[in-house]
Scaffold this motif. Structure first.
Motif, PDB file in Angstrom:
ATOM      1  N   GLY A   1      46.834  38.020  43.679  1.00 23.00           N
ATOM      2  CA  GLY A   1      46.576  39.430  43.956  1.00 23.00           C
ATOM      3  C   GLY A   1      46.106  39.645  45.378  1.00 23.00           C
ATOM      4  O   GLY A   1      45.815  38.724  46.125  1.00 23.00           O
ATOM      5  N   THR A   2      46.023  40.901  45.760  1.00 27.52           N
ATOM      6  CA  THR A   2      45.615  41.233  47.118  1.00 27.52           C
ATOM      7  C   THR A   2      44.105  41.097  47.266  1.00 27.52           C
ATOM      8  O   THR A   2      43.362  41.164  46.303  1.00 27.52           O
ATOM      9  CB  THR A   2      46.009  42.674  47.448  1.00 27.52           C
ATOM     10  OG1 THR A   2      45.389  43.548  46.497  1.00 27.52           O
ATOM     11  CG2 THR A   2      47.513  42.846  47.386  1.00 27.52           C
ATOM     12  N   ILE A   3      43.662  40.900  48.490  1.00 27.21           N
ATOM     13  CA  ILE A   3      42.246  40.820  48.800  1.00 27.21           C
ATOM     14  C   ILE A   3      41.885  42.038  49.620  1.00 27.21           C
ATOM     15  O   ILE A   3      42.477  42.317  50.650  1.00 27.21           O
ATOM     16  CB  ILE A   3      41.921  39.541  49.595  1.00 27.21           C
ATOM     17  CG1 ILE A   3      42.299  38.309  48.766  1.00 27.21           C
ATOM     18  CG2 ILE A   3      40.465  39.487  49.994  1.00 27.21           C
ATOM     19  CD1 ILE A   3      42.173  37.024  49.526  1.00 27.21           C
TER      20      ILE A   3
ATOM     21  N   GLU B   1      42.404  32.035  33.890  1.00 25.59           N
ATOM     22  CA  GLU B   1      42.728  32.180  32.469  1.00 25.59           C
ATOM     23  C   GLU B   1      41.460  32.349  31.636  1.00 25.59           C
ATOM     24  O   GLU B   1      41.400  33.204  30.737  1.00 25.59           O
ATOM     25  CB  GLU B   1      43.520  30.955  32.004  1.00 25.59           C
ATOM     26  CG  GLU B   1      43.916  30.974  30.544  1.00 25.59           C
ATOM     27  CD  GLU B   1      44.675  29.718  30.142  1.00 25.59           C
ATOM     28  OE1 GLU B   1      44.602  29.347  28.957  1.00 25.59           O
ATOM     29  OE2 GLU B   1      45.332  29.099  31.015  1.00 25.59           O
ATOM     30  N   PHE B   2      40.446  31.533  31.911  1.00 28.07           N
ATOM     31  CA  PHE B   2      39.200  31.632  31.158  1.00 28.07           C
ATOM     32  C   PHE B   2      38.496  32.957  31.421  1.00 28.07           C
ATOM     33  O   PHE B   2      37.915  33.560  30.511  1.00 28.07           O
ATOM     34  CB  PHE B   2      38.269  30.464  31.497  1.00 28.07           C
ATOM     35  CG  PHE B   2      38.594  29.204  30.754  1.00 28.07           C
ATOM     36  CD1 PHE B   2      38.324  29.094  29.404  1.00 28.07           C
ATOM     37  CD2 PHE B   2      39.178  28.130  31.410  1.00 28.07           C
ATOM     38  CE1 PHE B   2      38.621  27.931  28.701  1.00 28.07           C
ATOM     39  CE2 PHE B   2      39.484  26.969  30.718  1.00 28.07           C
ATOM     40  CZ  PHE B   2      39.202  26.863  29.363  1.00 28.07           C
ATOM     41  N   TYR B   3      38.535  33.405  32.664  1.00 32.56           N
ATOM     42  CA  TYR B   3      37.911  34.686  33.000  1.00 32.56           C
ATOM     43  C   TYR B   3      38.560  35.807  32.200  1.00 32.56           C
ATOM     44  O   TYR B   3      37.882  36.653  31.602  1.00 32.56           O
ATOM     45  CB  TYR B   3      38.051  34.945  34.511  1.00 32.56           C
ATOM     46  CG  TYR B   3      37.030  35.896  35.078  1.00 32.56           C
ATOM     47  CD1 TYR B   3      36.969  37.220  34.660  1.00 32.56           C
ATOM     48  CD2 TYR B   3      36.122  35.483  36.039  1.00 32.56           C
ATOM     49  CE1 TYR B   3      36.041  38.107  35.186  1.00 32.56           C
ATOM     50  CE2 TYR B   3      35.181  36.351  36.568  1.00 32.56           C
ATOM     51  CZ  TYR B   3      35.140  37.662  36.142  1.00 32.56           C
ATOM     52  OH  TYR B   3      34.214  38.517  36.657  1.00 32.56           O
TER      53      TYR B   3
ATOM     54  N   THR C   1      41.556  40.981  34.791  1.00 41.36           N
ATOM     55  CA  THR C   1      42.188  40.051  35.717  1.00 41.36           C
ATOM     56  C   THR C   1      41.285  39.838  36.929  1.00 41.36           C
ATOM     57  O   THR C   1      40.398  40.647  37.208  1.00 41.36           O
ATOM     58  CB  THR C   1      43.556  40.573  36.174  1.00 41.36           C
ATOM     59  OG1 THR C   1      43.379  41.871  36.763  1.00 41.36           O
ATOM     60  CG2 THR C   1      44.520  40.675  35.003  1.00 41.36           C
ATOM     61  N   VAL C   2      41.529  38.735  37.617  1.00 40.65           N
ATOM     62  CA  VAL C   2      40.676  38.399  38.750  1.00 40.65           C
ATOM     63  C   VAL C   2      41.465  38.409  40.054  1.00 40.65           C
ATOM     64  O   VAL C   2      42.680  38.249  40.070  1.00 40.65           O
ATOM     65  CB  VAL C   2      40.011  37.018  38.570  1.00 40.65           C
ATOM     66  CG1 VAL C   2      38.999  37.062  37.457  1.00 40.65           C
ATOM     67  CG2 VAL C   2      41.044  35.932  38.322  1.00 40.65           C
TER      68      VAL C   2
ATOM     69  N   PRO D   1      36.313  40.069  39.836  1.00 38.21           N
ATOM     70  CA  PRO D   1      37.169  41.024  39.133  1.00 38.21           C
ATOM     71  C   PRO D   1      38.067  41.782  40.104  1.00 38.21           C
ATOM     72  O   PRO D   1      37.641  42.216  41.161  1.00 38.21           O
ATOM     73  CB  PRO D   1      36.171  41.985  38.473  1.00 38.21           C
ATOM     74  CG  PRO D   1      34.897  41.232  38.430  1.00 38.21           C
ATOM     75  CD  PRO D   1      34.876  40.351  39.628  1.00 38.21           C
ATOM     76  N   LYS D   2      39.310  41.934  39.696  1.00 41.55           N
ATOM     77  CA  LYS D   2      40.258  42.678  40.516  1.00 41.55           C
ATOM     78  C   LYS D   2      39.944  44.158  40.427  1.00 41.55           C
ATOM     79  O   LYS D   2      39.749  44.713  39.351  1.00 41.55           O
ATOM     80  CB  LYS D   2      41.680  42.415  40.035  1.00 41.55           C
ATOM     81  CG  LYS D   2      42.755  42.923  40.987  1.00 41.55           C
ATOM     82  CD  LYS D   2      44.127  42.386  40.583  1.00 41.55           C
ATOM     83  CE  LYS D   2      45.177  42.783  41.607  1.00 41.55           C
ATOM     84  NZ  LYS D   2      46.508  42.204  41.270  1.00 41.55           N
TER      85      LYS D   2
END
Length: 318
Positions: free
Chosen positions: A13-15, A222-224, A231-232, A316-317
């Motif tokens: 994902g983006t930062i 996956e665990f998160y 999603t992270v 967290p995303k």
């Protein structure tokens, strides 16, 4: 001990700028874990619940009914200790959740305790044999094959269709029954909630602690997502990473549960264990504060030292 994250060199994902994370606007049940009396019908058969296969151990271990209280008020970071299982990912995620107001309330709503009905775990013969070492003293008490109590828990893992039922039976160091030393996830405060969540994860992954702990198959991402249901995003850390980007993530850690992975190879004098997950707690002055769930201690590093010893931060995303 290992924190494997998804995406290798490319963060998932983006930062960008972080916003406050509020996964639960309202948390059901009272603070301090919800408890329900479930006496059931007098003639009802005992509820039978599984015990995940153990990680290998060179020491004497047993399975015991552990009567520790589930929690002591709201769950907090310092109630988590990793134990003898290479699964720092779960320990770091739980520690990070306990560091935030919303995450602590979220953990509080994740588990329900049920009391009053008979719950049974029957150990298969091969497991009883495995837990009995040939070199044990003849006076040592053998493993009891059937364990019963009046207590169990449900854990609502977000990617599972229904709550997972967890009996209060756990692997412990050999004991005469007067005290318990949980072999896997445990707590410096003798509270059960971290071990209950880890056991629920092991049941989810094929009823096996080794299968759950396979870092080549199961990433921290996956665990998160399994535990928290979101999603992270990630910040990859290199020697040239802008310190201000790291500072931005650390600044939000008290509001957005954040974990960090140390580098795979570090010198012997490094301030942290290599390839290990930590909870990011926030900032104190010019330092970043971390919780090491294996040592159950808070560590404070300069941002230069953090950049030199860590490879990734997950959060967290937005």
């Amino acid at each position: 001990m290992v924190l494997q994250y998804k995406g290798g060199a490319a963060p998932p994902g983006t930062i960008g700028g972080l916003t406050r994370w509020t996964p639960l606007q309202a948390v059901p049940g009272p603070l301090g874990f919800k408890s329900v009396e479930d006496k059931g019908a007098p003639t009802r058969s005992p509820r039978v619940l599984p015990l995940p296969l153990p990680w290998h151990s060179s020491t004497i271990i047993r399975v015991a009914v552990v009567d520790w209280k589930l929690g002591d008020g709201l769950p907090v970071t310092k109630q988590v200790r990793q134990g003898h299982l290479p699964n720092c990912r779960i320990a770091a995620i739980l520690s990070a959740l306990g560091n935030t107001k919303e995450g602590s309330k979220y953990l509080d709503g994740l588990i329900i305790e049920f009391t009053g009905t008979t719950v049974r775990t029957s150990l298969p013969g091969e497991l009883v044999t495995k837990l009995w070492h040939s070199d044990e003293d003849k006076d040592d008490k053998p493993q009891v094959p059937v364990l019963e109590s009046k207590r169990y828990f449900t854990v609502s893992l977000k990617k599972f269709g229904k709550p997972i039922e967890v009996h209060n039976t756990f692997y412990v160091g050999y004991t005469d029954g007067t005290n318990y030393d949980l072999v896997f996830m445990n707590s410096p405060n003798d509270v059960l909630w971290p071990a209950v969540i880890e056991k629920a994860c092991a049941i989810y992954y094929g009823n096996s602690y080794p299968a759950m702990s396979d870092y080549k198959k199961h990433t921290a991402n996956e665990f998160y997502e399994l535990i928290v249901g979101v999603t992270v995003d990630a910040l990859k850390i290199e020697d040239t990473t802008d310190i201000e980007k790291i500072r931005d993530v650390a600044r939000e850690a008290p509001r957005a549960a954040t974990i960090a992975a140390s580098r795979e190879k570090l010198p012997a004098a490094a301030p942290v264990t290599p390839w290990h997950a930590h909870a990011v707690l926030g900032m104190t002055g010019k330092n970043i504060d971390l919780y090491d769930p294996m040592a159950a201690k808070v560590k404070s590093l300069s941002f230069d030292d953090f950049r030199a010893n860590f490879q990734m931060m997950l959060f967290p995303k937005r």
